[in-house]
Design a protein around this motif. Structure first.
Motif, PDB file in Angstrom:
ATOM      1  N   PHE A  45      -4.361  -3.179  16.373  1.00  0.00           N
ATOM      2  CA  PHE A  45      -3.180  -2.364  16.087  1.00  0.00           C
ATOM      3  C   PHE A  45      -3.506  -0.897  16.276  1.00  0.00           C
ATOM      4  N   LYS A  46      -2.485  -0.156  16.690  1.00  0.00           N
ATOM      5  CA  LYS A  46      -2.614   1.293  16.716  1.00  0.00           C
ATOM      6  C   LYS A  46      -1.942   1.821  15.455  1.00  0.00           C
ATOM      7  N   ILE A  47      -2.742   2.106  14.454  1.00  0.00           N
ATOM      8  CA  ILE A  47      -2.225   2.494  13.142  1.00  0.00           C
ATOM      9  C   ILE A  47      -1.938   3.978  13.102  1.00  0.00           C
ATOM     10  N   ASP A  48      -0.732   4.368  12.667  1.00  0.00           N
ATOM     11  CA  ASP A  48      -0.420   5.796  12.617  1.00  0.00           C
ATOM     12  C   ASP A  48       0.015   6.302  11.251  1.00  0.00           C
ATOM     13  N   SER A  49       0.228   5.403  10.310  1.00  0.00           N
ATOM     14  CA  SER A  49       0.557   5.906   8.978  1.00  0.00           C
ATOM     15  C   SER A  49       0.233   4.885   7.895  1.00  0.00           C
ATOM     16  N   ILE A  50       0.211   5.384   6.686  1.00  0.00           N
ATOM     17  CA  ILE A  50      -0.166   4.556   5.536  1.00  0.00           C
ATOM     18  C   ILE A  50       0.780   4.826   4.393  1.00  0.00           C
ATOM     19  N   GLU A  51       1.035   3.811   3.604  1.00  0.00           N
ATOM     20  CA  GLU A  51       1.803   3.985   2.371  1.00  0.00           C
ATOM     21  C   GLU A  51       1.062   3.258   1.251  1.00  0.00           C
ATOM     22  N   ILE A  52       0.724   4.011   0.229  1.00  0.00           N
ATOM     23  CA  ILE A  52       0.003   3.427  -0.910  1.00  0.00           C
ATOM     24  C   ILE A  52       0.938   3.397  -2.102  1.00  0.00           C
ATOM     25  N   SER A  53       1.181   2.203  -2.627  1.00  0.00           N
ATOM     26  CA  SER A  53       2.133   2.039  -3.730  1.00  0.00           C
ATOM     27  C   SER A  53       1.473   1.345  -4.904  1.00  0.00           C
ATOM     28  N   TYR A  54       1.710   1.901  -6.085  1.00  0.00           N
ATOM     29  CA  TYR A  54       1.226   1.273  -7.310  1.00  0.00           C
ATOM     30  C   TYR A  54       2.422   0.821  -8.122  1.00  0.00           C
ATOM     31  N   PHE A  55       2.204  -0.232  -8.905  1.00  0.00           N
ATOM     32  CA  PHE A  55       3.272  -0.784  -9.728  1.00  0.00           C
ATOM     33  C   PHE A  55       2.778  -0.976 -11.153  1.00  0.00           C
ATOM     34  N   GLY A  56       3.699  -0.915 -12.089  1.00  0.00           N
ATOM     35  CA  GLY A  56       3.349  -1.112 -13.489  1.00  0.00           C
ATOM     36  C   GLY A  56       4.498  -0.677 -14.381  1.00  0.00           C
ATOM     37  N   ILE A  57       4.119  -0.149 -15.555  1.00  0.00           N
ATOM     38  CA  ILE A  57       5.138   0.283 -16.514  1.00  0.00           C
ATOM     39  C   ILE A  57       4.912   1.757 -16.817  1.00  0.00           C
ATOM     40  N   CYS A  58       5.998   2.518 -16.837  1.00  0.00           N
ATOM     41  CA  CYS A  58       5.853   3.958 -17.087  1.00  0.00           C
ATOM     42  C   CYS A  58       5.848   4.258 -18.579  1.00  0.00           C
ATOM     43  N   GLU A  59       5.314   5.405 -18.881  1.00  0.00           N
ATOM     44  CA  GLU A  59       5.199   5.920 -20.242  1.00  0.00           C
ATOM     45  C   GLU A  59       6.466   5.703 -21.065  1.00  0.00           C
ATOM     46  N   HIS A  60       7.574   6.097 -20.462  1.00  0.00           N
ATOM     47  CA  HIS A  60       8.849   6.017 -21.163  1.00  0.00           C
ATOM     48  C   HIS A  60       9.189   4.593 -21.542  1.00  0.00           C
TER      49      HIS A  60
END
Lengths: 135, 135
Positions: free
Chosen positions: B116-131
């Motif tokens: 693949f010719k990779i040109d971008s990345i997206e890093i995502s985290y999931f969980g529960i927020c403070e609120h």
DNA sequence: CTTTGTGCAAATTCTTTGCACCAAA
DNA sequence: TTTGGTGCAAAGAATTTGCACAAAG
């Protein structure tokens, strides 16, 4: 199909004909399929299968941790039966999604954060795949 | 609003009243809004604004590289005016999306890959927020 | 029986499209 | 004028919901 049956039990999922068929498809076709792809693949041999059941089944699989739902495709939900730490690549041209296994292990480490309780990570790469470069 | 006007020119985007208003909203409300959120926020002061224009505008912004479309939310497209390297966190409970800036810079490095010719990345985290933990 | 799963049809939500009108150069 | 931008209404696609029937224990 018996394997799928057993496989489901590992995740405390009661196997039904439909659930085993869906899991069997996922185990043998590691293409991160959409709901529609799963439905279209199975309905010839299971003519009474409904898309609602495919939706229900995958919701259950995700809830039980047997399958991971991917966000990489904005159009459709995609499902991955491989729940081990790995990243994905999506081709902007043909839309195909591929696994990327050879990242450094610490890429998957969850950061400490005082504002959020982080429990999972999704790493997605975008670009053009080999096949589409050729065309 | 003049700032937005200038800002758009940096990306070779012809500023119109609507485009400047959308960009102004994005610059001042860094909440990774959906199309609907943008539309609902602007329509009181711009009663003739149509959702189609908001769609068109954000497609253009993304195409011109002024804004990044996020895949983190399976339901709706979300847009981020901050195009610098950073990750996102999504709360499973309330759906809010937050920036994560303090990752190691090499997290954003694009891997070499022969398929693949990779040109971008997206890093995502999931969980529960403070609120949501508080409630 | 009683509970759980399935499947149909309808409803909802998000996004796209076609086309007419408006605005700027 | 001519080109590009906007906005309405309709169409399209993906997903969810409500409910009746079927299956399993």
């Amino acid at each position: 199909m018996l394997e799928s049956h057993q496989y489901l039990r590992q995740f405390s999922i009661k196997p039904s004909v439909q659930r085993s068929a869906v899991m069997n498809f996922l185990l043998k076709n590691r293409i991160h399929p959409t709901i529609d792809e799963i439905y279209l693949a199975l309905s010839p041999s299971m003519p009474t299968l409904s898309k609602t059941t495919v939706y229900n089944t995958l919701d259950l699989f995700v809830e039980k941790g047997a399958v991971r739902a991917l966000a990489i495709d904005e159009k459709n939900a995609r499902y991955d039966v491989d729940i081990s730490a790995h990243a994905h690549f999506k081709c902007r041209s043909c839309g195909s999604i591929h696994d990327i296994f050879d990242l450094n292990a610490n890429m998957y480490q969850l950061p400490e954060n005082k504002s959020f309780k982080i429990d999972s990570i999704e790493i997605s790469y975008f670009g053009i795949c080999e096949h589409c470069i050729g065309n």
